[in-house]
Design a protein around this motif. Structure first.
Motif, PDB file in Angstrom:
ATOM      1  N   SER A 159       5.495 -23.339  71.966  1.00 16.52           N
ATOM      2  CA  SER A 159       4.493 -24.221  71.362  1.00 16.52           C
ATOM      3  C   SER A 159       3.650 -23.443  70.355  1.00 16.52           C
ATOM      4  CB  SER A 159       3.610 -24.845  72.445  1.00 16.52           C
ATOM      5  OG  SER A 159       2.836 -23.860  73.066  1.00 16.52           O
ATOM      6  N   PRO A 160       3.017 -24.136  69.422  1.00 18.15           N
ATOM      7  CA  PRO A 160       2.262 -23.432  68.377  1.00 18.15           C
ATOM      8  C   PRO A 160       0.992 -22.739  68.873  1.00 18.15           C
ATOM      9  CG  PRO A 160       2.097 -25.806  68.089  1.00 18.15           C
ATOM     10  CD  PRO A 160       3.068 -25.568  69.204  1.00 18.15           C
ATOM     11  N   GLU A 161       0.467 -23.162  70.028  1.00 14.04           N
ATOM     12  CA  GLU A 161      -0.748 -22.547  70.544  1.00 14.04           C
ATOM     13  C   GLU A 161      -0.588 -22.150  72.008  1.00 14.04           C
ATOM     14  OE1 GLU A 161      -4.382 -24.305  67.886  1.00 14.04           O
ATOM     15  OE2 GLU A 161      -3.929 -25.353  69.746  1.00 14.04           O
ATOM     16  N   ILE A 162      -1.176 -21.018  72.355  1.00 10.15           N
ATOM     17  CA  ILE A 162      -1.201 -20.554  73.738  1.00 10.15           C
ATOM     18  C   ILE A 162      -2.288 -21.338  74.468  1.00 10.15           C
ATOM     19  CG2 ILE A 162      -1.644 -18.589  75.260  1.00 10.15           C
ATOM     20  CD1 ILE A 162      -0.743 -16.801  72.844  1.00 10.15           C
ATOM     21  N   THR A 163      -1.924 -21.922  75.622  1.00 11.45           N
ATOM     22  CA  THR A 163      -2.895 -22.661  76.427  1.00 11.45           C
ATOM     23  C   THR A 163      -3.070 -21.967  77.774  1.00 11.45           C
ATOM     24  OG1 THR A 163      -1.286 -24.091  77.534  1.00 11.45           O
ATOM     25  CG2 THR A 163      -2.078 -24.812  75.350  1.00 11.45           C
ATOM     26  N   LEU A 164      -4.032 -22.420  78.551  1.00 16.31           N
ATOM     27  CA  LEU A 164      -4.261 -21.851  79.878  1.00 16.31           C
ATOM     28  C   LEU A 164      -3.080 -22.079  80.816  1.00 16.31           C
ATOM     29  CD1 LEU A 164      -8.047 -22.694  80.416  1.00 16.31           C
ATOM     30  CD2 LEU A 164      -7.022 -20.467  79.937  1.00 16.31           C
ATOM     31  N   ASN A 165      -2.243 -23.053  80.514  1.00 16.61           N
ATOM     32  CA  ASN A 165      -1.052 -23.313  81.331  1.00 16.61           C
ATOM     33  C   ASN A 165       0.055 -22.294  81.086  1.00 16.61           C
ATOM     34  OD1 ASN A 165      -2.152 -25.621  82.529  1.00 16.61           O
ATOM     35  ND2 ASN A 165      -1.503 -26.892  80.809  1.00 16.61           N
ATOM     36  N   ASP A 166      -0.070 -21.475  80.053  1.00 17.05           N
ATOM     37  CA  ASP A 166       0.967 -20.515  79.694  1.00 17.05           C
ATOM     38  C   ASP A 166       0.872 -19.192  80.444  1.00 17.05           C
ATOM     39  OD1 ASP A 166       2.303 -22.119  77.785  1.00 17.05           O
ATOM     40  OD2 ASP A 166       0.779 -21.644  76.293  1.00 17.05           O
ATOM     41  N   PHE A 167      -0.197 -18.977  81.195  1.00 15.83           N
ATOM     42  CA  PHE A 167      -0.365 -17.715  81.940  1.00 15.83           C
ATOM     43  C   PHE A 167      -1.260 -17.978  83.145  1.00 15.83           C
ATOM     44  CE2 PHE A 167      -3.677 -17.890  78.769  1.00 15.83           C
ATOM     45  CZ  PHE A 167      -4.808 -17.385  79.394  1.00 15.83           C
ATOM     46  N   PRO A 195       4.088 -19.701  58.478  1.00  8.32           N
ATOM     47  CA  PRO A 195       2.852 -20.325  58.952  1.00  8.32           C
ATOM     48  C   PRO A 195       2.993 -20.993  60.322  1.00  8.32           C
ATOM     49  CG  PRO A 195       3.844 -21.655  57.232  1.00  8.32           C
ATOM     50  CD  PRO A 195       4.660 -20.394  57.328  1.00  8.32           C
ATOM     51  N   GLN A 196       4.192 -21.003  60.888  1.00  9.60           N
ATOM     52  CA  GLN A 196       4.434 -21.636  62.189  1.00  9.60           C
ATOM     53  C   GLN A 196       4.348 -20.651  63.355  1.00  9.60           C
ATOM     54  OE1 GLN A 196       4.656 -24.972  62.190  1.00  9.60           O
ATOM     55  NE2 GLN A 196       4.401 -24.790  59.986  1.00  9.60           N
ATOM     56  N   TYR A 197       3.585 -19.589  63.209  1.00  7.53           N
ATOM     57  CA  TYR A 197       3.448 -18.602  64.270  1.00  7.53           C
ATOM     58  C   TYR A 197       2.637 -19.171  65.441  1.00  7.53           C
ATOM     59  CZ  TYR A 197      -1.093 -17.865  62.037  1.00  7.53           C
ATOM     60  OH  TYR A 197      -2.331 -18.046  61.502  1.00  7.53           O
ATOM     61  N   THR A 198       2.747 -18.527  66.587  1.00  4.39           N
ATOM     62  CA  THR A 198       1.982 -18.910  67.775  1.00  4.39           C
ATOM     63  C   THR A 198       0.615 -18.241  67.726  1.00  4.39           C
ATOM     64  OG1 THR A 198       3.985 -19.161  69.096  1.00  4.39           O
ATOM     65  CG2 THR A 198       1.937 -18.826  70.300  1.00  4.39           C
ATOM     66  N   SER A 199      -0.431 -19.000  68.063  1.00  6.37           N
ATOM     67  CA  SER A 199      -1.799 -18.489  68.037  1.00  6.37           C
ATOM     68  C   SER A 199      -2.521 -18.911  69.313  1.00  6.37           C
ATOM     69  CB  SER A 199      -2.526 -19.044  66.807  1.00  6.37           C
ATOM     70  OG  SER A 199      -2.547 -20.459  66.874  1.00  6.37           O
ATOM     71  N   LEU A 200      -3.755 -18.482  69.446  1.00  5.47           N
ATOM     72  CA  LEU A 200      -4.562 -18.902  70.589  1.00  5.47           C
ATOM     73  C   LEU A 200      -5.107 -20.305  70.372  1.00  5.47           C
ATOM     74  CD1 LEU A 200      -6.931 -15.954  71.595  1.00  5.47           C
ATOM     75  CD2 LEU A 200      -4.687 -16.529  72.492  1.00  5.47           C
ATOM     76  N   SER A 201      -5.236 -21.049  71.443  1.00  2.43           N
ATOM     77  CA  SER A 201      -5.952 -22.320  71.382  1.00  2.43           C
ATOM     78  C   SER A 201      -7.443 -22.023  71.527  1.00  2.43           C
ATOM     79  CB  SER A 201      -5.489 -23.250  72.510  1.00  2.43           C
ATOM     80  OG  SER A 201      -5.847 -22.698  73.774  1.00  2.43           O
ATOM     81  N   ILE A 202      -8.271 -22.930  71.095  1.00  2.00           N
ATOM     82  CA  ILE A 202      -9.713 -22.763  71.252  1.00  2.00           C
ATOM     83  C   ILE A 202     -10.063 -22.693  72.732  1.00  2.00           C
ATOM     84  CG2 ILE A 202     -10.309 -25.210  71.154  1.00  2.00           C
ATOM     85  CD1 ILE A 202     -12.295 -22.427  69.398  1.00  2.00           C
ATOM     86  N   GLU A 203      -9.307 -23.397  73.561  1.00  2.00           N
ATOM     87  CA  GLU A 203      -9.515 -23.391  75.016  1.00  2.00           C
ATOM     88  C   GLU A 203      -9.326 -21.981  75.588  1.00  2.00           C
ATOM     89  OE1 GLU A 203      -7.290 -25.690  78.671  1.00  2.00           O
ATOM     90  OE2 GLU A 203      -6.033 -24.898  77.046  1.00  2.00           O
ATOM     91  N   VAL A 204      -8.285 -21.294  75.179  1.00  2.00           N
ATOM     92  CA  VAL A 204      -8.037 -19.930  75.657  1.00  2.00           C
ATOM     93  C   VAL A 204      -9.088 -18.982  75.103  1.00  2.00           C
ATOM     94  CG1 VAL A 204      -6.431 -17.975  75.555  1.00  2.00           C
ATOM     95  CG2 VAL A 204      -5.581 -20.269  76.110  1.00  2.00           C
ATOM     96  N   ALA A 205      -9.455 -19.147  73.840  1.00  2.00           N
ATOM     97  CA  ALA A 205     -10.499 -18.297  73.263  1.00  2.00           C
ATOM     98  C   ALA A 205     -11.801 -18.451  74.042  1.00  2.00           C
ATOM     99  CB  ALA A 205     -10.708 -18.644  71.789  1.00  2.00           C
ATOM    100  N   GLN A 206     -12.168 -19.666  74.382  1.00  2.25           N
ATOM    101  CA  GLN A 206     -13.401 -19.898  75.151  1.00  2.25           C
ATOM    102  C   GLN A 206     -13.291 -19.270  76.535  1.00  2.25           C
ATOM    103  OE1 GLN A 206     -16.434 -21.606  74.067  1.00  2.25           O
ATOM    104  NE2 GLN A 206     -16.977 -20.275  75.786  1.00  2.25           N
ATOM    105  N   PHE A 207     -12.136 -19.402  77.173  1.00  2.00           N
ATOM    106  CA  PHE A 207     -11.914 -18.801  78.487  1.00  2.00           C
ATOM    107  C   PHE A 207     -12.080 -17.282  78.421  1.00  2.00           C
ATOM    108  CE2 PHE A 207      -8.957 -16.586  81.278  1.00  2.00           C
ATOM    109  CZ  PHE A 207      -9.430 -16.980  82.516  1.00  2.00           C
ATOM    110  N   LEU A 208     -11.477 -16.647  77.424  1.00  5.22           N
ATOM    111  CA  LEU A 208     -11.578 -15.192  77.282  1.00  5.22           C
ATOM    112  C   LEU A 208     -13.016 -14.764  76.981  1.00  5.22           C
ATOM    113  CD1 LEU A 208      -8.303 -14.547  75.254  1.00  5.22           C
ATOM    114  CD2 LEU A 208      -8.676 -14.188  77.715  1.00  5.22           C
TER     115      LEU A 208
END
Length: 174
Positions: A84-92, A120-133
């Motif tokens: 998926s394009p963004e890493i979510t909390l469900n990914d780890f 431009p289709q790389y995987t990045s952090l979601s705002i949800e994961v950034a907030q968690f970190l």
């Protein structure tokens, strides 16, 4: 403890962010004293690099204002199998993330870095994961592409969220 070099090699074909200066490495022929000199012209975000708070926060800290312990030592490498394009909390497993830790995300991006063409289709952090970190008060977060944030993410909210908490961002790790 073994140390691993996770930095990208820098050469004239190393991938750069669109609009950033291209890498230019030149080498002179030997001079009278047989010395060979090289010249390296690059932007500050070339290859593996760290974003300090000052990158987006005018009064933020610069890299020299952080203790060396923030940059070196044990880290958690989290492999993301999702495409998926963004890493979510469900990914780890979020429960494994502790304060004052260093987190490195390994994604499908590692293959993209081998190309000299920006994707431009790389995987990045979601705002949800950034907030968690940010809430977990980690020291450093890294990812295996040129940005931790989605391409053309207006206002750079992920960078700003992390950097406002003095979380260093390590980009383009290999």
């Amino acid at each position: 403890m073994p140390y691993l070099d996770i930095s990208l090699p820098i050469h004239n074909q190393t991938l750069t962010w669109p609009g950033d200066p291209k890498i230019n490495i030149t080498t002179s022929p030997p001079g009278e004293d047989n010395a060979i000199l090289s010249q390296l012209n690059i932007g500050t975000h070339t290859g593996t690099h760290i974003d300090a708070p000052r990158h987006f926060i005018p009064q933020g800290k610069t890299l020299d204002q952080f203790p060396i312990e923030r940059f070196t030592g044990l880290c958690h490498v989290i492999t993301i199998k999702s495409s998926s394009p963004e890493i979510t909390l469900n990914d780890f497993k979020p429960e494994l993330i502790t304060p004052n830790s260093r987190i490195l995300f390994k994604t499908k991006n590692s293959k993209l870095l081998e190309s000299n063409k920006f994707n431009p289709q790389y995987t990045s952090l979601s705002i949800e994961v950034a907030q968690f970190l940010a809430d977990r008060q980690i020291w450093l977060v890294g990812i295996d592409y040129l940005s931790i944030e989605p391409y053309n993410n207006l206002g750079h909210p992920i960078h700003k969220l992390l950097l406002a908490k003095d979380i260093l961002i390590l980009e383009a790790i290999y």
